[in-house]
Design a protein around this motif. Structure first.
Motif, short mmCIF file in Angstrom:
data_model
loop_
_atom_site.label_atom_id
_atom_site.label_comp_id
_atom_site.label_asym_id
_atom_site.label_seq_id
_atom_site.Cartn_x
_atom_site.Cartn_y
_atom_site.Cartn_z
N SER A 254 4.36 32.52 12.84
CA SER A 254 4.14 31.56 13.94
C SER A 254 2.86 31.85 14.72
CB SER A 254 5.34 31.59 14.90
OG SER A 254 6.53 31.38 14.21
N GLU A 360 16.10 29.66 12.90
CA GLU A 360 14.68 29.71 12.58
C GLU A 360 13.86 28.55 13.12
OE1 GLU A 360 11.99 30.45 8.66
OE2 GLU A 360 13.85 31.56 8.90
N GLY A 361 14.33 27.34 12.89
CA GLY A 361 13.53 26.18 13.30
C GLY A 361 13.24 26.18 14.78
N GLN A 362 14.28 26.35 15.56
CA GLN A 362 14.12 26.32 17.01
C GLN A 362 13.25 27.48 17.49
OE1 GLN A 362 17.29 27.54 19.69
NE2 GLN A 362 17.55 25.42 20.26
N ALA A 364 11.00 29.12 15.78
CA ALA A 364 9.60 28.94 15.34
C ALA A 364 8.85 28.03 16.29
CB ALA A 364 9.59 28.39 13.92
N THR A 365 9.48 26.93 16.68
CA THR A 365 8.81 25.98 17.59
C THR A 365 8.48 26.66 18.92
OG1 THR A 365 10.22 24.31 16.61
CG2 THR A 365 9.05 23.68 18.62
#
Lengths: 376, 416
Positions: A254, A360-362, A364-365
């Protein structure tokens, strides 16, 4: 000499299959003694001829442990219990725990009631650094040695001195790696770095010392060849135990670069490298009292300047708190520590993690947004 | 079923509770107004008796939380604390008091006048983590207060050894030194002996009160547990002794006349863990099936008999014992205590409150559940809730689970 891949595979195996490691220790005729917390006097246990091994949790599905403990406690502790209930620790001789947080203490007792080991012992650790606190601590350590002796594990001052030398050497080497990292000269990804230093915590110390020394030689050789420099926004990570390397990989993907940490499975395990004292037991006590503090044992207002200093020394531009979900000591400190960081111009981000996997998605953002904000 | 509800009190003495509580907080404010040093401290420790012996005013921020729950102030306090960044996963006592001191404290509309600001903060590292952290946060909130940070050994009751006691006594002496220096008041050891004697007397009375729980039908239930307020706040005073004497006399009379707390007692239940302070009416819920909550674990921490011949050591012992008695520091002792109570009080079933706000009491419950089943053939049910935060309590789930449990118990007793 082993290649870096060998170090990595040995440490990875020790972390992912702790049961195999315990079996090997047991088959070699030694007694493996588990512990949860960095405040456990591992050198003293080692001095009796036993092998201290930190209990691993690790990313996993929790099933049996949920029948014994509620789901709203430390995921690391739940995962460790799950391993024990699954038989990973059946050849462990005992469990020793220095009282740190409520969950570690409670889990010690849950293990005691459900995992049949030969030896269980919990120590009460002083919070202060007065001479009476040190005397009290010495008495607690004496108690532990007497109980270990009752189980055939004899202690001597000379043996403790030797054990302290081994652990001091390991800590000095790891802190040398940290120093390299501050300078951006450590050519290891964050995931690999934490695999190494967590591997050190579960590998018999003599073996860990040897592997580390080979790793240092290998790193020095690579540096001389002139390898690539690392990029990414420099940050400090602070929190409890982090066992899932995927969060470190995610930070790097990231746009972040971890240059320092205040983690129970990281810097706090190794700093300071040693303690002063004429008697071996005083070396152990002085080091334990000077421990880079865990929030379960120290005030937020004491920890905040230490974190700021660490951030400045390492060149970190921000702090990412990686907190095991439900971790009361860490979660409670965040508002006060966070305010101190902000007042000194150090931004921070809080990410809660669970052993059952990072969202992961949250994450990473949020990480990308944070690194964009604090990066050049 | 309502999410928040007050309990129905049947004891005449329990109905006096409002007066007892009001008088305590009035005394706290009066002390502040008169310049008597006010010290905030956690519950369950020997500093309370020291304060009364030195004519200082103890105030208990943790125990203010049940008062806030009873007055419906907790949601507002939680909002303030959570707005400051305190996670919703943290203990409700912690979030409530943190929200209170950073929010409504000092406002005109606060019931009982709220809490007077502390001149002293007296606490020990040890006890549970939230109890320690509450005071660390108070140090920030009240920077002018003088702070005593003690060091309390964390040791299971069955493992207490002379060096633990010596260290705890040493800490008591340090505290006396601190209080003498900061307040200019000297401790009169004869007065301390009197206070410790009174404290022990109130514990003896409490133990006697508990013996009436053996009676069938029981003359006291957990719905009346508010009477414990004097054990929490007034230990070492004649006020506590007088109030508990009245309670004892009332129970004695009821027991002798066979007057139960409910008319037709069919099931006797045990409650493990802290009650739902915002819904003490829950203790009356079971009555629809003739069930009464005869006893609970929580009150044990406030009743520890003392060796009055050595007051300082007695207070050190009380400090060492009270938290482990009800927490996961000493699961073995806690288990034995629950089994003993269930045996003595002829319990039919246990309600195990899995309390999101109190991990130390919740950890080990599975072992207690198993021991109840295996050793006493007493079934139990787990109730998922929270002693402070009603957002973690689902009345419908509670109802379904508990109704089925009580039906099972009635069937087991051949009463269905």
């Amino acid at each position: 000499m082993s290649s870096p891949t060998d170090f990595m595979s040995e440490f990875t195996r020790a972390l992912e299959h702790p049961g195999e490691l315990i079996d090997e220790i047991s088959q070699s005729g030694k007694k493996a003694i588990g512990y949860f917390c960095t405040y456990t006097p591992v050198e003293l246990i080692h001095a009796t001829g036993a092998v201290p091994v930190r209990i691993s949790g690790g990313p996993m599905r929790i099933d049996r442990a949920d029948g014994l403990v509620p789901s709203f406690v430390c995921p690391y502790m739940r995962a460790g219990l799950e391993r024990a209930l699954s038989g990973d620790y059946e050849n462990l001789f005992g469990l020793v725990q220095g009282y740190s947080c409520d969950v570690a203490c409670g889990m010690f007792n849950v293990w005691k009631g459900n995992i049949p080991l030969s030896f269980y012992h919990i120590l009460s650790l002083p919070y202060g650094d007065s001479s009476s606190a040190k005397l009290f601590f010495e008495q607690e350590l004496k108690n532990l040695t007497e109980r270990l002796a009752d189980h055939g594990l004899e202690f001597s001052d000379t043996a403790l001195s030797n054990s302290l030398d081994i652990y001091d050497d390991i800590r000095l080497t790891v802190l040398w790696l940290y120093d390299k990292r501050y300078k951006g000269e450590l050519l290891l990804s964050a995931g690999d770095f934490y695999t190494v230093i967590r591997g050190v915590q579960v590998t018999p110390p003599e073996r860990a010392e040897k592997l580390l020394s080979e790793l240092v030689s290998s790193l020095k050789a690579n540096t001389e060849k002139g390898s690539h420099t690392q990029d990414g926004t420099p940050i400090l990570v602070s929190g409890s135990l982090v066992e899932d390397r995927s969060i470190f990989d995610l930070i790097e993907r990231s746009g972040g670069r971890i240059v320092a940490d205040d983690l129970c499975t990281g810097f706090r395990y190794f700093d300071p490298p040693s303690g002063d004292g004429k008697k071996a037991v005083h070396r152990l006590i002085e080091r334990s009292i000077a421990h880079f503090p865990c929030p379960s044992r120290q005030l937020a207002k004491t920890r905040a300047p230490l974190l700021l200093d660490l951030a400045r020394r390492s060149g970190a531009r921000g702090v990412v708190f990686l907190i095991q979900k439900f971790c009361t000591p860490h979660l409670t400190d965040i508002p006060i520590v966070g305010r101190s960081l902000r007042e000194e111009g150090v931004p921070y981000l809080v990410i809660e993690i669970e052993e059952t996997g990072v969202m992961e998605g949250q994450a990473a953002t949020r990480l990308q947004g944070f690194f964009e904000m604090i990066g050049d | 079923m309502e999410k928040t509800k007050k309990s129905t009190k049947r004891l005449a003495t329990a109905k006096e509770l409002n007066r007892v509580v009001t008088e305590f907080y009035l005394e706290c404010h009066q002390a502040k107004a008169e310049g008597k040093p006010v010290g905030w401290m956690p519950p369950m420790n020997g500093a309370i008796e020291l304060f009364y012996a030195m004519d200082l005013q103890p105030v208990f921020p943790e125990n203010w939380s049940p008062v806030c729950a009873a007055f419906g102030l907790t949601p507002a306090n939680f909002e303030v604390a959570e707005g400051m960044g305190y996670s919703q996963d943290l203990c409700g006592y912690l979030r409530n008091i943190v929200g209170f001191v950073h929010g409504m404290m000092g406002g005109d509309q606060v019931p009982l006048g709220g809490l007077p600001e502390p001149d002293l903060l007296v606490y020990a590292s040890g006890g549970c983590i939230p109890a320690m952290k509450i005071f660390q946060i108070m140090e920030h909130r009240f920077p002018n207060a003088k702070v005593f940070r003690g060091d309390l050994p964390q040791v299971a009751l069955e493992h207490i050894q002379p060096h633990h006691v010596e260290y705890a006594v040493h800490q008591m002496k340090q505290l006396i030194e601190f209080l003498t220096e900061t307040t200019g008041r000297k401790l009169d050891y004869d007065r301390l002996a009197d206070v410790v004697r009174l404290s022990d007397e109130s514990c003896a009375l409490w133990d006697e009160i508990c013996t009436y729980r053996r009676h069938v039908p029981t003359p006291i239930s957990a719905a009346e547990i508010g009477i414990m307020f004097v054990l929490v706040t007034r230990q070492g005073t004649q006020i506590a002794v007088d109030f508990l004497t009245k309670v004892r006399d009332e129970l004695k009379e009821r027991a002798e006349n066979g007057v139960g707390i409910i008319e037709d007692e069919r099931l006797r239940l045990f409650w493990d863990n802290i009650p739902l302070w915002y819904n003490m009416g829950l203790f009356n819920y079971f009555e629809k099936m003739g069930a009464v909550v005869v006893a609970e674990t929580y009150s044990a921490a406030w009743s520890i008999r003392m060796d009055t011949s050595d007051p300082l050591k007695a207070l050190a012992m009380k400090t060492l014992k009270s938290y482990p008695l009800v927490s996961c520091v000493s699961v073995e002792t806690r288990k034995e205590m629950v089994l003993k109570a269930c045996r003595e009080y002829k319990i039919d079933g246990a309600l195990l409150h899995s309390n999101k706000s109190c991990v130390p009491i919740t950890l080990g419950q599975a072992d207690i559940k198993r021991a109840l089943e295996e050793e006493l053939d007493i079934p139990s049910v787990v109730i998922d809730a929270d002693h402070m935060d009603d957002r973690n309590f689902s009345p419908a789930q509670f109802q379904t689970r508990v109704d089925a449990f009580m039906e099972m118990l009635l069937e087991k007793k051949g009463l269905l």
